[in-house]
Scaffold this motif. Structure first.
Motif, PDB file in Angstrom:
ATOM      1  N   ASP A   1      55.001 -55.632  14.294  1.00  0.00           N
ATOM      2  CA  ASP A   1      55.724 -56.893  14.426  1.00  0.00           C
ATOM      3  C   ASP A   1      55.262 -57.925  13.392  1.00  0.00           C
ATOM      4  O   ASP A   1      54.999 -59.072  13.715  1.00  0.00           O
ATOM      5  CB  ASP A   1      55.520 -57.434  15.855  1.00  0.00           C
ATOM      6  CG  ASP A   1      56.546 -58.503  16.181  1.00  0.00           C
ATOM      7  OD1 ASP A   1      57.663 -58.430  15.639  1.00  0.00           O
ATOM      8  OD2 ASP A   1      56.228 -59.422  16.951  1.00  0.00           O
TER       9      ASP A   1
ATOM     10  N   ALA B   1      51.377 -65.696   8.347  1.00  0.00           N
ATOM     11  CA  ALA B   1      51.611 -64.323   8.784  1.00  0.00           C
ATOM     12  C   ALA B   1      51.316 -64.210  10.264  1.00  0.00           C
ATOM     13  O   ALA B   1      50.356 -64.798  10.763  1.00  0.00           O
ATOM     14  CB  ALA B   1      50.709 -63.373   7.995  1.00  0.00           C
ATOM     15  N   SER B   2      52.140 -63.466  10.978  1.00  0.00           N
ATOM     16  CA  SER B   2      51.822 -63.173  12.374  1.00  0.00           C
ATOM     17  C   SER B   2      52.086 -61.694  12.613  1.00  0.00           C
ATOM     18  O   SER B   2      52.754 -61.036  11.812  1.00  0.00           O
ATOM     19  CB  SER B   2      52.652 -64.038  13.316  1.00  0.00           C
ATOM     20  OG  SER B   2      54.007 -63.713  13.195  1.00  0.00           O
ATOM     21  N   GLY B   3      51.584 -61.201  13.728  1.00  0.00           N
ATOM     22  CA  GLY B   3      51.654 -59.763  13.965  1.00  0.00           C
ATOM     23  C   GLY B   3      50.361 -59.133  13.489  1.00  0.00           C
ATOM     24  O   GLY B   3      49.343 -59.818  13.392  1.00  0.00           O
ATOM     25  N   ALA B   4      50.384 -57.853  13.201  1.00  0.00           N
ATOM     26  CA  ALA B   4      49.161 -57.188  12.777  1.00  0.00           C
ATOM     27  C   ALA B   4      49.453 -56.106  11.759  1.00  0.00           C
ATOM     28  O   ALA B   4      50.509 -55.482  11.794  1.00  0.00           O
ATOM     29  CB  ALA B   4      48.461 -56.577  14.001  1.00  0.00           C
TER      30      ALA B   4
ATOM     31  N   LEU C   1      45.049 -58.458   8.147  1.00  0.00           N
ATOM     32  CA  LEU C   1      45.349 -59.899   8.073  1.00  0.00           C
ATOM     33  C   LEU C   1      44.135 -60.734   8.448  1.00  0.00           C
ATOM     34  O   LEU C   1      44.003 -61.870   8.020  1.00  0.00           O
ATOM     35  CB  LEU C   1      46.498 -60.252   9.029  1.00  0.00           C
ATOM     36  CG  LEU C   1      47.878 -59.697   8.707  1.00  0.00           C
ATOM     37  CD1 LEU C   1      48.864 -60.154   9.765  1.00  0.00           C
ATOM     38  CD2 LEU C   1      48.330 -60.154   7.336  1.00  0.00           C
TER      39      LEU C   1
ATOM     40  N   MET D   1      52.556 -61.883  21.580  1.00  0.00           N
ATOM     41  CA  MET D   1      52.582 -62.321  20.171  1.00  0.00           C
ATOM     42  C   MET D   1      51.212 -62.853  19.777  1.00  0.00           C
ATOM     43  O   MET D   1      50.679 -63.751  20.430  1.00  0.00           O
ATOM     44  CB  MET D   1      53.650 -63.428  20.033  1.00  0.00           C
ATOM     45  CG  MET D   1      53.819 -63.956  18.636  1.00  0.00           C
ATOM     46  SD  MET D   1      55.088 -63.046  17.735  1.00  0.00           S
ATOM     47  CE  MET D   1      55.029 -63.902  16.184  1.00  0.00           C
ATOM     48  N   SER D   2      50.627 -62.277  18.753  1.00  0.00           N
ATOM     49  CA  SER D   2      49.311 -62.746  18.323  1.00  0.00           C
ATOM     50  C   SER D   2      49.450 -64.055  17.561  1.00  0.00           C
ATOM     51  O   SER D   2      50.548 -64.442  17.168  1.00  0.00           O
ATOM     52  CB  SER D   2      48.664 -61.680  17.439  1.00  0.00           C
ATOM     53  OG  SER D   2      49.548 -61.348  16.410  1.00  0.00           O
ATOM     54  N   GLU D   3      48.317 -64.691  17.359  1.00  0.00           N
ATOM     55  CA  GLU D   3      48.381 -65.992  16.684  1.00  0.00           C
ATOM     56  C   GLU D   3      48.744 -65.833  15.208  1.00  0.00           C
ATOM     57  O   GLU D   3      48.647 -64.739  14.636  1.00  0.00           O
ATOM     58  CB  GLU D   3      47.043 -66.727  16.855  1.00  0.00           C
ATOM     59  CG  GLU D   3      45.986 -66.459  15.805  1.00  0.00           C
ATOM     60  CD  GLU D   3      45.284 -65.113  15.981  1.00  0.00           C
ATOM     61  OE1 GLU D   3      44.222 -64.948  15.372  1.00  0.00           O
ATOM     62  OE2 GLU D   3      45.778 -64.233  16.724  1.00  0.00           O
ATOM     63  N   THR D   4      49.174 -66.924  14.630  1.00  0.00           N
ATOM     64  CA  THR D   4      49.604 -66.904  13.237  1.00  0.00           C
ATOM     65  C   THR D   4      48.408 -67.079  12.303  1.00  0.00           C
ATOM     66  O   THR D   4      47.507 -67.861  12.596  1.00  0.00           O
ATOM     67  CB  THR D   4      50.614 -68.042  13.009  1.00  0.00           C
ATOM     68  OG1 THR D   4      51.708 -67.828  13.869  1.00  0.00           O
ATOM     69  CG2 THR D   4      51.079 -68.079  11.582  1.00  0.00           C
ATOM     70  N   VAL D   5      48.404 -66.347  11.227  1.00  0.00           N
ATOM     71  CA  VAL D   5      47.326 -66.454  10.246  1.00  0.00           C
ATOM     72  C   VAL D   5      47.859 -67.192   9.026  1.00  0.00           C
ATOM     73  O   VAL D   5      48.939 -66.890   8.531  1.00  0.00           O
ATOM     74  CB  VAL D   5      46.859 -65.047   9.791  1.00  0.00           C
ATOM     75  CG1 VAL D   5      45.671 -65.151   8.852  1.00  0.00           C
ATOM     76  CG2 VAL D   5      46.523 -64.197  10.986  1.00  0.00           C
ATOM     77  N   VAL D   6      47.102 -68.186   8.569  1.00  0.00           N
ATOM     78  CA  VAL D   6      47.494 -68.872   7.343  1.00  0.00           C
ATOM     79  C   VAL D   6      46.712 -68.258   6.204  1.00  0.00           C
ATOM     80  O   VAL D   6      45.493 -68.138   6.270  1.00  0.00           O
ATOM     81  CB  VAL D   6      47.195 -70.384   7.424  1.00  0.00           C
ATOM     82  CG1 VAL D   6      47.652 -71.067   6.146  1.00  0.00           C
ATOM     83  CG2 VAL D   6      47.887 -70.981   8.622  1.00  0.00           C
ATOM     84  N   VAL D   7      47.411 -67.821   5.183  1.00  0.00           N
ATOM     85  CA  VAL D   7      46.757 -67.174   4.045  1.00  0.00           C
ATOM     86  C   VAL D   7      46.555 -68.186   2.935  1.00  0.00           C
ATOM     87  O   VAL D   7      47.534 -68.661   2.345  1.00  0.00           O
ATOM     88  CB  VAL D   7      47.616 -66.004   3.522  1.00  0.00           C
ATOM     89  CG1 VAL D   7      46.871 -65.251   2.445  1.00  0.00           C
ATOM     90  CG2 VAL D   7      48.013 -65.084   4.656  1.00  0.00           C
TER      91      VAL D   7
END
Lengths: 668, 282
Positions: A10, A65-68, A77, B1-7
């Motif tokens: 996802d 980015a979200s999901g894995a 990530l 839904m996992s948390e959002t990662v900021v790159v």
């Protein structure tokens, strides 16, 4: 689940740039197992490269980015810098599209590989060099020890891509990602390079993610295929099923857009892929889909199993198609339009073009004695691989390079005899449609300006020009509002329509198409091919269609010439050349042409040696160094075009070839 | 839904705008002050106060007077006309002349290119300032001559810059398309090659105007540029330099500061344009 090497769950990526946001990926799920080759296909902007970048932790700065992205269970990530560095060396490695651009030009290729080995594998210099030599040998580089000390510019494109592969596989990563590895490579090489990836999966148990827009060429090497559209996975399943009997309308559209050497007709799908600002709430393909209903525009179709299908085959569509993809019959016979009887509009006699080096007397002969005729209403196809002289021929026809010997006549006038204003007049009689549509439009001029350019040279008044430009825009189905735009505001397809309109503006006698669709996306390509098919039908005009892609040429041309290292090796009516190739090179080209159908049906010849044009500079047949049938006389005697049935071929052994082949395939 | 990662972080695109606006505002303030100088001071730039020389800053003279008894504030304001005017006009002439040379050399190539570029080499063989000194000594120091000096020392760089761009642009397929459309050489150059070769010039020209001001001030300081009594910052610094040692800072420091601010303004503008050009390329 934990048996998967790579498992993307996802994954959504939003790229934030000042003033705009792009939803590059919206809920992508895919997996790659050990020893498996997975093809990731779709058009540019679909998110293919973004998937690749997310796997090696190279998402552009500022993305959300979200999901894995799980690699052997660890989420890429959320890795810290150290873990990421280890992951990039040992875990996943990427092979970039443009091998020469991705290799550092000031370091030897051997050094670039040993650098990696000493960093990631902690080898000593001598060990690394030995290992590098072995690596080079495994990817099929001849005399690997010598090549270690070569710089990237000394290598051919195919050799550079082999080096790239060895760089990627050098540290024995579990996963190999190849981003369009064969784009820009010749067809005879494409197969060979793709075979290397298959080998990497089969012998070392690696996972391979093969990213490509070219369905036909990857069809043979992939286990499974994942189709991306506007950042979403629309279909995913075993390669044979997805490419053989696609269920999603987009996959079907993609497959029908590709010209094939078996001569089936191309069916164009209107529209272009949208660039989404946020994750879609409907089916992103709905606006282009013939089967779309109200549900498609109000709800995003969930990923589901393909009805009635066994195996791991999923798609995201409310109306999956289960019927066979209709195989269109070849288009109505295009040849025999009586072109040959008419006056030739373009004649080239024994033309030689030499590029001289600036100092000294050396030079490179790009064309060596090419003769051709194009009659009004006729289309001549020109095929050959890179370095064969196709582009030089185009330049010669346009008068952009002078012929060192021989002559070009347009509508009866000799180009070399004219100067100044008269030459400029004659030039307007031959117009070209270029390979890179956006690059062939001046960035600071409007579309209307571009189309009007030939009219300006003809001295039309501003009012007449505007009138004519509007008529041309209508003819090419360009919205009139587009006339005031600049090239960077156009899509590739629109830009190519503008270029075709410009080429038509002055009513030229000859139209030259130089790889007009190779820079375009697959479905757009089909639309432009439709436009071109319409344009070349004009009985008053002759056309030259230049392409490395045999399938595309087959759809248009009445006659074909095959070029190899500046010489014509075969010439004849299109059915004849494609159905019964006389010259071994033509047969090799046809054998390696990718096909989703049956492809070339006769005995095949596969060339695995890279082209080395220094070897072909001698007096004999230029193919002798690579040809399976070459003997001493081939190497020393000049080969001239000789008639064989309806075609002419420059090979003295043509009559013997059927016996030599004995109906079986040959690999050299 | 996992948390959002900021790159990472995206490079701020507004940075370019901030630079451009700041630079422009600085330059606009100085230019307006120079144009409307008579409204901001009661003294003329060359008017001598009979009551005294080297008067410290005070009610009558906001920045005091110099060794000749002229009002420093008034001279400071009026000097902007000459300094900005000569620098900008000189660079403008350099851009036009250099671009024309580079365009012809780059597009035609061959012996034309060789001859023009060797001439450019001769000019570029000398350090800019030494060359400026030599040319100024040769032609004299009228306003027009000084513009010519600034133009002469800067034009070669533009010729080289534009030539390099032209050599790339002329290989592009839109130029080939234009040639095959029957356009004349002039038409191709004017409509296609020129507009697409000017991006680096746009970036360099403002930076160059800043350097040109320094060149001009330097010449004047050495007595080869604008000379007293005409109001010019370099000349003012030169005239006041003996006073600084004696503690009378007001004659030299203000023109030095204004010069610094102007060069800063041009630099910010140039940097901003460069940032913007790069952002566009990404």
């Amino acid at each position: 689940m934990d048996t998967d090497l790579l498992s993307i769950e996802d994954l959504s990526v939003v790229i934030r740039r000042p003033g705009r946001e792009v939803a590059a990926l919206s809920g992508v799920t895919l997996r790659v197992g050990r020893g498996e080759v997975v093809g990731l296909v779709g058009e540019s902007g679909g998110g293919k490269s973004m998937v690749a970048r997310s796997i090696v932790g190279l998402l552009p700065g500022g993305s959300l980015a979200s999901g894995a992205v799980r690699f052997e269970g660890d989420d890429v990530l959320r890795m810290d810098d150290d873990a990421l560095r280890r992951h990039r060396g040992h875990g996943a490695a990427i092979c970039f599209q443009n091998p020469r651009g991705a290799l550092s030009p000031t370091r030897t290729v051997g050094r670039q590989l040993t650098d990696r080995l000493t960093t990631h594998q902690r080898l000593t210099g001598a060990e690394a060099r030995k290992a590098a030599e072995e690596q080079f040998a495994t990817v099929g580089i001849r005399s690997p020890r010598r090549r270690l000390d070569a710089y990237p510019h000394e290598l051919s494109g195919g050799m550079a891509q082999r080096v790239m592969i060895s760089l990627a596989t050098g540290c024995a990563p579990g996963l190999l990602i190849a981003d369009e590895p064969t784009t820009g490579l010749d067809v005879t090489l494409t197969r060979e390079i793709l075979r290397r990836f298959r080998l990497a999966a089969d012998t070392d148990g690696r996972g391979v993610l093969l990213i490509s827009h070219d369905l036909a060429s990857i069809a043979g090497v992939c286990d499974r295929v994942v189709v991306l559209y506007a950042g979403t996975v629309v279909e995913s399943g075993p390669a044979a099923r997805v490419l053989g009997r696609p269920a999603h309308p987009y996959t079907r559209a993609l497959l029908r857009s590709v010209p094939d050497v078996d001569g089936r007709a191309v069916v164009a799908t209107p529209g272009a892929m949208p660039l989404l600002k946020a994750a879609p709430r409907d089916c992103p393909f709905a606006p282009r889909c013939a089967h779309a209903t109200a549900a498609c525009t109000s709800e995003r179709p969930p990923v589901s199993w393909v009805p009635g299908a066994a195996g791991d085959w999923t798609l995201a569509c409310f109306h999956p198609r289960t019927d066979e993809l209709a195989r269109e019959e070849p288009a109505a016979e295009s040849s025999g339009r009586g072109g040959a009887a008419k006056e030739p509009v373009l004649e080239v006699d024994d033309a030689h073009v030499v590029y001289r080096s600036r100092f000294g007397t050396g030079g490179h002969a790009a064309l060596r004695g090419v003769s051709l005729r194009v009659a009004a209403g006729e289309t001549l196809g020109v095929v050959g691989e890179s370095g064969c002289g196709k582009s030089t021929l185009a330049k010669l026809l346009l008068g952009l390079v002078p012929a060192a010997r021989g002559d070009v006549r347009v509508a009866g006038s000799r180009m070399s005899a004219l100067r100044g204003r008269e030459l400029r007049r004659l030039r307007t009689r031959v117009q070209m449609v270029f390979q890179d549509p956006i690059g062939s439009l001046s960035p600071r001029r409007t579309v209307a300006d571009a189309i009007a350019e030939p009219l300006r040279a003809l001295g039309l008044s501003a009012a007449r020009r505007a009138e004519r430009v509007e008529a041309l825009a209508d003819r090419l189905k360009l919205d009139r509002s587009m006339l005031a735009r600049h090239p960077h505001e156009l899509s590739g397809g629109q830009a190519q329509r503008v270029c075709i309109a410009r080429a038509l503006a002055g009513e030229p006698d000859v139209l030259v198409f130089d790889e007009p669709t190779s820079a375009l996306d697959v479905t757009v390509q089909a639309q432009i091919l439709e436009v071109i098919a319409d344009v070349v039908r004009d009985p008053a005009r002759g056309s030259v269609f230049i392409s490395h892609d045999l399938a595309t040429v087959r759809g248009f041309a009445d006659r074909v010439i095959v070029l190899y290292l500046g010489r014509i090796v075969e010439e004849g009516p299109v059915e004849e050349v494609f159905g019964n190739p006389r010259h071994p090179y033509t047969r090799a080209l046809l054998s390696s042409a990718p096909s989703l159908g049956d492809g070339f049906s006769g005995p095949k010849i596969t060339l695995t040696e890279d082209l080395d044009d220094t070897e072909a500079a001698g007096p004999g047949c230029p193919l002798a160094a690579r040809c399976p049938f070459a003997d001493d006389r081939c190497r020393t005697e000049e080969q001239e075009l000789r008639p064989y049935g309806n075609t002419r071929a420059a090979c003295r052994r043509v009559p013997e070839i059927p016996d030599l082949l004995k109906g079986s395939d040959i690999r050299v | 839904m996992s948390e959002t990662v900021v790159v990472g972080t995206a490079r701020a695109g507004r940075f370019a705008t901030v630079l451009i606006v700041t630079g422009s505002v600085i330059l606009a303030v100085v230019a307006l002050a120079a144009v409307f100088a008579p409204l901001l001071t009661g003294w003329g730039p060359t008017e001598i106060d009979p009551l005294g020389t080297l008067v410290p800053p005070g009610p009558g003279h906001p920045l005091g007077t110099d060794a000749n008894g002229m009002d420093v504030w008034s001279r400071l304001l009026h000097a902007g006309r000459l300094d900005l005017g000569i620098a900008v006009a000189g660079v403008a002439v350099a851009v036009v002349a250099g671009t024309a040379l580079g365009l012809v050399a780059g597009y035609l190539g061959g012996w034309v290119d060789d001859v023009l570029m060797r001439v450019v080499d001769v000019f570029q063989a000398f350090p800019t300032f030494i060359l400026a000194l030599a040319v100024a000594a040769l032609v004299g120091n009228g306003t027009g001559n000084l513009i010519a000096v600034i133009a002469a020392v800067n034009a070669p760089a533009y010729a080289r810059l534009v030539r390099a761009e032209v050599r790339t642009v002329r290989e592009s397929s839109f130029v080939a398309a234009s040639v095959t459309s029957g356009a004349s050489t002039f038409g191709v150059l004017w409509r296609h090659v020129l507009p697409n070769s000017l991006t680096p010039v746009r970036v360099i020209a403002p930076l160059n105007a800043g350097w040109a001001m320094l060149t001009l001030a330097g010449l004047s300081f050495l007595g080869l540029g604008v000379t007293v009594p005409a109001a010019e910052w370099g000349a003012m610094i030169s005239l006041g330099s003996p006073d600084v040692v004696a503690g009378r800072w007001w004659t030299s420091v203000p023109p030095g500061l204004v010069l610094l601010i102007c060069v800063l303004g041009f630099s910010l503008l140039g940097e901003g344009l460069q940032e913007r050009a790069e952002a566009k390329r990404r």
